[in-house]
Scaffold this motif. Structure first.
Motif, short mmCIF file in Angstrom:
data_model
loop_
_atom_site.label_atom_id
_atom_site.label_comp_id
_atom_site.label_asym_id
_atom_site.label_seq_id
_atom_site.Cartn_x
_atom_site.Cartn_y
_atom_site.Cartn_z
N ASN A 93 0.78 -1.04 -0.20
CA ASN A 93 0.09 0.09 0.11
C ASN A 93 0.97 1.08 0.01
O ASN A 93 1.71 1.63 1.06
N THR A 94 0.54 1.83 -1.21
CA THR A 94 1.75 3.00 -1.11
C THR A 94 1.23 4.48 -0.78
O THR A 94 1.84 5.45 -0.98
N ILE A 95 -0.29 4.35 -0.32
CA ILE A 95 -0.69 5.66 0.28
C ILE A 95 -1.10 5.70 1.69
O ILE A 95 -0.26 6.48 2.30
N GLY A 96 -1.76 4.79 2.10
CA GLY A 96 -2.06 4.71 3.51
C GLY A 96 -1.06 3.84 4.23
O GLY A 96 -0.59 2.77 3.77
N GLN A 97 -0.84 4.11 5.52
CA GLN A 97 0.01 3.23 6.16
C GLN A 97 -0.78 2.70 7.47
O GLN A 97 -1.80 2.25 7.51
N ALA A 98 -0.48 3.45 8.78
CA ALA A 98 -1.18 3.18 10.02
C ALA A 98 -2.62 3.60 9.73
O ALA A 98 -3.62 2.95 10.48
N ASN A 99 -3.08 4.43 8.91
CA ASN A 99 -4.47 4.90 8.58
C ASN A 99 -5.18 4.03 7.75
O ASN A 99 -6.61 4.01 7.87
N GLY A 100 -4.74 3.03 7.08
CA GLY A 100 -5.50 2.10 6.28
C GLY A 100 -6.01 2.84 4.95
O GLY A 100 -7.05 2.07 4.60
#
Length: 236
Positions: free
Chosen positions: A99-106
């Protein structure tokens, strides 16, 4: 029946009023609609009118950003059904990019659908990847190196992680219900907010695991954890 939540945010006495409604439906994404309205007394000067328009645009922009990020955040609640399995023939390879956009926020622009994919003994292509909000149910990660992986808000119910290395991984708010985690390595891993209902944790290694007190109480109820694992977690 859909439930509609709405509220208004007044910015001034005769200024901008923001209204937004959020429709809850039994879907993976909840559509959000944003409405911006304003009331004026009709006696403003040009300068006041210009300031009023600027305030309206800024406020509406902020609320629109909130709406987009909220709608894109995949929260899978009890009773909700998962989206249909992706028909992309290369969907399993997406895990090697992550996932290249969101990380911890999903947050994401397209769901990472890894359901029923087989990554058995994958030692290099998953390490350090962001798989936040990924759909992993039924997938196999046995013996894989998933150290430093970010799996925030992932749905891994029924997946197999036998002997998987989760060293330094961020596994917060992951659904591991009925997953097979035999011999998995949770070394310096973040497990806060994750659920392990009916998961097989036999032989799982917990070392310097980061987990909240309430979450610890829940995971300690899992009877498949051996005595060594319970001691490492601090189960009573």
């Amino acid at each position: 029946m859909a439930a509609l939540l709405s509220s208004a945010i007044p910015l001034s006495r005769n200024g901008v009023s923001l209204q937004f409604s959020h429709t809850k439906r039994p879907q993976f994404h909840s559509p959000t609609r944003v409405f911006c309205s304003a009331s004026r007394d009709g006696h403003e000067t040009k300068e006041e009118l210009s300031q009023w328009k600027q305030a309206k645009n800024v406020a509406c922009g902020i609320l629109a950003v909130w709406a987009v990020t909220t709608a894109a955040s995949p929260v899978i609640a009890a009773g909700q059904r998962l989206p249909p399995l992706s028909t992309d023939p290369k969907r399993c390879e997406v895990a090697f990019v992550g996932n290249t956009i969101g990380q911890a926020n999903g947050v994401y622009d397209k769901a990472i659908d890894l359901r029923f994919c087989d990554y058995t003994n994958e030692k290099s292509n998953l390490k350090g990847k962001s798989l936040a909000a990924a759909l992993m149910s039924g997938a196999k990660f046995d013996g894989a190196d998933m150290s430093e992986v970010v799996m925030s808000k992932a749905y891994a119910a029924g997946a197999s992680f036998k002997g998987t290395d989760f060293t330094n991984a961020v596994l917060d708010r992951v659904n591991f219900e009925k997953a097979n985690l035999q011999g998995a390595l949770f070394v310096n891993s973040v497990l806060s907010g994750s659920t392990f209902n009916e998961a097989n944790l036999d032989g799982a290694v917990f070392e310097d695991t980061i987990i909240g007190y309430i979450d610890l109480q829940k995971i300690c109820r899992n009877t498949s954890i051996n005595d060594e694992g319970r001691a490492a977690l601090g189960c009573r």
